[in-house]
Design an enzyme around this catalytic site. Sequence first.
Site, PDB file in Angstrom:
ATOM      1  N   LYS A  72       0.802  -1.164  -0.091  1.00  0.00           N
ATOM      2  CA  LYS A  72       0.179  -0.066   0.051  1.00  0.00           C
ATOM      3  C   LYS A  72       0.912   1.285   0.129  1.00  0.00           C
ATOM      4  O   LYS A  72       0.443   2.309  -0.505  1.00  0.00           O
ATOM      5  CB  LYS A  72      -0.945   0.056   1.322  1.00  0.00           C
ATOM      6  N   ASN A  93      -4.833   1.873  -1.513  1.00  0.00           N
ATOM      7  CA  ASN A  93      -5.169   0.647  -1.878  1.00  0.00           C
ATOM      8  C   ASN A  93      -5.811   0.487  -2.940  1.00  0.00           C
ATOM      9  O   ASN A  93      -6.495  -0.655  -3.585  1.00  0.00           O
ATOM     10  CB  ASN A  93      -5.889   0.097  -0.449  1.00  0.00           C
ATOM     11  N   ASP A 108     -10.557   2.409   1.599  1.00  0.00           N
ATOM     12  CA  ASP A 108     -10.729   1.542   2.993  1.00  0.00           C
ATOM     13  C   ASP A 108     -11.403   2.608   3.732  1.00  0.00           C
ATOM     14  O   ASP A 108     -12.275   2.190   4.239  1.00  0.00           O
ATOM     15  CB  ASP A 108      -9.266   1.250   3.490  1.00  0.00           C
ATOM     16  N   GLY A 131      -6.640   0.949  17.925  1.00  0.00           N
ATOM     17  CA  GLY A 131      -5.656   0.630  16.802  1.00  0.00           C
ATOM     18  C   GLY A 131      -5.161   1.597  15.967  1.00  0.00           C
ATOM     19  O   GLY A 131      -5.652   2.860  15.946  1.00  0.00           O
ATOM     20  N   GLY A 133      -2.869   1.069  13.025  1.00  0.00           N
ATOM     21  CA  GLY A 133      -2.383   0.210  12.016  1.00  0.00           C
ATOM     22  C   GLY A 133      -2.855   0.896  10.813  1.00  0.00           C
ATOM     23  O   GLY A 133      -3.380   2.054  10.534  1.00  0.00           O
ATOM     24  N   GLY A 134      -2.890   0.012   9.556  1.00  0.00           N
ATOM     25  CA  GLY A 134      -3.138   0.661   8.164  1.00  0.00           C
ATOM     26  C   GLY A 134      -4.482   0.809   8.092  1.00  0.00           C
ATOM     27  O   GLY A 134      -5.096   1.952   7.618  1.00  0.00           O
TER      28      GLY A 134
HETATM   29  P1  NDP Z   1      -1.908  -3.703  11.064  1.00  0.00           P
HETATM   30  O1  NDP Z   1      -1.200  -4.862  11.091  1.00  0.00           O
HETATM   31  O2  NDP Z   1      -1.431  -2.538  10.275  1.00  0.00           O
HETATM   32  O3  NDP Z   1      -2.484  -3.022  12.431  1.00  0.00           O
HETATM   33  C1  NDP Z   1      -3.239  -3.921  13.463  1.00  0.00           C
HETATM   34  C2  NDP Z   1      -3.367  -3.036  14.695  1.00  0.00           C
HETATM   35  O4  NDP Z   1      -4.029  -3.916  15.478  1.00  0.00           O
HETATM   36  C3  NDP Z   1      -2.499  -2.442  15.471  1.00  0.00           C
HETATM   37  O5  NDP Z   1      -2.761  -1.046  16.040  1.00  0.00           O
HETATM   38  C4  NDP Z   1      -1.955  -3.399  16.627  1.00  0.00           C
HETATM   39  O6  NDP Z   1      -1.401  -2.810  17.711  1.00  0.00           O
HETATM   40  C5  NDP Z   1      -3.483  -3.998  17.298  1.00  0.00           C
HETATM   41  N1  NDP Z   1      -3.298  -5.034  17.540  1.00  0.00           N
HETATM   42  C6  NDP Z   1      -3.219  -6.344  17.072  1.00  0.00           C
HETATM   43  N2  NDP Z   1      -3.254  -7.405  17.941  1.00  0.00           N
HETATM   44  C7  NDP Z   1      -3.480  -6.727  19.140  1.00  0.00           C
HETATM   45  C8  NDP Z   1      -3.683  -7.172  20.322  1.00  0.00           C
HETATM   46  N3  NDP Z   1      -3.655  -8.417  20.816  1.00  0.00           N
HETATM   47  N4  NDP Z   1      -3.867  -6.264  21.384  1.00  0.00           N
HETATM   48  C9  NDP Z   1      -4.059  -5.127  21.072  1.00  0.00           C
HETATM   49  N5  NDP Z   1      -3.914  -4.320  19.975  1.00  0.00           N
HETATM   50  C10 NDP Z   1      -3.521  -5.308  18.777  1.00  0.00           C
HETATM   51  O7  NDP Z   1      -3.353  -4.409  10.390  1.00  0.00           O
HETATM   52  P2  NDP Z   1      -4.307  -3.359   9.644  1.00  0.00           P
HETATM   53  O8  NDP Z   1      -4.811  -2.311  10.139  1.00  0.00           O
HETATM   54  O9  NDP Z   1      -4.248  -3.584   8.372  1.00  0.00           O
HETATM   55  O10 NDP Z   1      -5.941  -4.243   9.709  1.00  0.00           O
HETATM   56  C11 NDP Z   1      -6.228  -4.361  11.106  1.00  0.00           C
HETATM   57  C12 NDP Z   1      -7.570  -5.031  10.624  1.00  0.00           C
HETATM   58  O11 NDP Z   1      -8.332  -4.695   9.805  1.00  0.00           O
HETATM   59  C13 NDP Z   1      -7.481  -6.566  10.045  1.00  0.00           C
HETATM   60  O12 NDP Z   1      -7.985  -7.675  10.929  1.00  0.00           O
HETATM   61  C14 NDP Z   1      -8.245  -6.769   8.589  1.00  0.00           C
HETATM   62  O13 NDP Z   1      -8.479  -7.721   8.250  1.00  0.00           O
HETATM   63  C15 NDP Z   1      -9.094  -5.468   8.774  1.00  0.00           C
HETATM   64  N6  NDP Z   1      -9.412  -5.030   7.604  1.00  0.00           N
HETATM   65  C16 NDP Z   1     -10.756  -4.806   7.295  1.00  0.00           C
HETATM   66  C17 NDP Z   1     -11.281  -4.065   6.165  1.00  0.00           C
HETATM   67  C18 NDP Z   1     -12.524  -4.168   5.627  1.00  0.00           C
HETATM   68  O14 NDP Z   1     -12.993  -3.787   4.705  1.00  0.00           O
HETATM   69  N7  NDP Z   1     -13.366  -4.415   6.701  1.00  0.00           N
HETATM   70  C19 NDP Z   1     -10.286  -3.328   5.423  1.00  0.00           C
HETATM   71  C20 NDP Z   1      -8.497  -3.342   5.955  1.00  0.00           C
HETATM   72  C21 NDP Z   1      -8.443  -4.130   6.942  1.00  0.00           C
HETATM   73  P3  NDP Z   1       0.377  -2.477  17.999  1.00  0.00           P
HETATM   74  O15 NDP Z   1       0.332  -1.186  16.908  1.00  0.00           O
HETATM   75  O16 NDP Z   1       0.340  -1.987  19.279  1.00  0.00           O
HETATM   76  O17 NDP Z   1       0.835  -3.780  17.244  1.00  0.00           O
END
Ligand code: NDP
Length: 283
Positions: A72, A93, A108, A131, A133-134
């Site tokens: 991305k 994306n 997204d 959260g 992340g992306g």
């Molecule tokens: P990333 O890996 O970029 O980010 C993951 C995030 O989740 C981070 O903030 C991470 O925290 C947090 N996290 C993961 N595990 C834990 C835990 N056990 N406890 C606390 N925090 C946690 O992933 P993405 O942002 O790309 O994706 C996140 C979710 O969104 C995925 O499940 C993906 O499938 C879903 N998604 C859904 C879409 C849709 O259209 N519905 C589109 C895009 C994504 P830390 O920074 O501390 O690691």
Amino acid sequence: MAKWDFTSELVGSFSEGSNGNPTVAMIEAAFRHHGLKWRYINCEVPPGRLADAVKGARAMGWKGFNLSIPHKVAVIQHLDGLGESAAIMGAVNCVVNRGGKLIGENTDGKGFLKSLTEVVDPKGKAIVMFGAGGAARAIGVELALAGAKSLTIVNRSAGRAEPLVKLLNEKTKAPATLVVWPTHYRVPEGTGIVVNATSIGLGDGNEPLDVDLASLKPGMVVADVIVDPPDTRFLRDAKAQGCTVIDGLGMLVNQGVIGVKYWTGLDFDPSVMRRELEGIFGA
Ligand code: NDP
């Protein structure tokens, strides 16, 4: 005019782990439903091959393509321009071929916003998002551009959340604050919208979010990004507290609807796409 036409318009996706990506099923179901001779090709592309993949799409006149993990950000250097929110996020994306120029968009966050605004307008609302992340980045920027009053980013690690909070404060009008996720986080009173944008719940619909459930009040709208399964523990808990809930399928469907509109210029029927996904994820 030729009697036959055996060609199709092409779009698709470049990612690693492409075999787990359901977008192809959703979009091809919509192409069939709308009687379009278009194909969506789901391609496994390692990072070292991304430049060639983009060149290939240009050479074959693809109308556009999606990017998923890990492309991305890396794809931007191969494009001819960026849309507004993609430029702010620094992530693309969805690429759109506009008159031979490949322009990067981010659907997204727009998909999330569309499914949210069917229930509530984020304008003027205090928002808590778990959260950083992306997905959180895309959603946070769109919520800020849509006029959110404030954004509280709750994340396990400060390191990943700091750049997002900085970006929101510098590039949008919505004030953002960082909370490093404490035990049993209490959602502040006055919060209008709560979003789980972490991957908690993915593949395990029973994994809870560490939130004080009593702080979730009726009147709050609670949204989750998880699609597999869409009926997450967090949404079930929020519903039991009287909140209005929105599942992750709405985000996925709407980012698809926005993407195909960019590519084809047509408005697709979201219910066909949602039905296809429900068939896959058993919603
Ligand atoms: P990333 O890996 O970029 O980010 C993951 C995030 O989740 C981070 O903030 C991470 O925290 C947090 N996290 C993961 N595990 C834990 C835990 N056990 N406890 C606390 N925090 C946690 O992933 P993405 O942002 O790309 O994706 C996140 C979710 O969104 C995925 O499940 C993906 O499938 C879903 N998604 C859904 C879409 C849709 O259209 N519905 C589109 C895009 C994504 P830390 O920074 O501390 O690691």
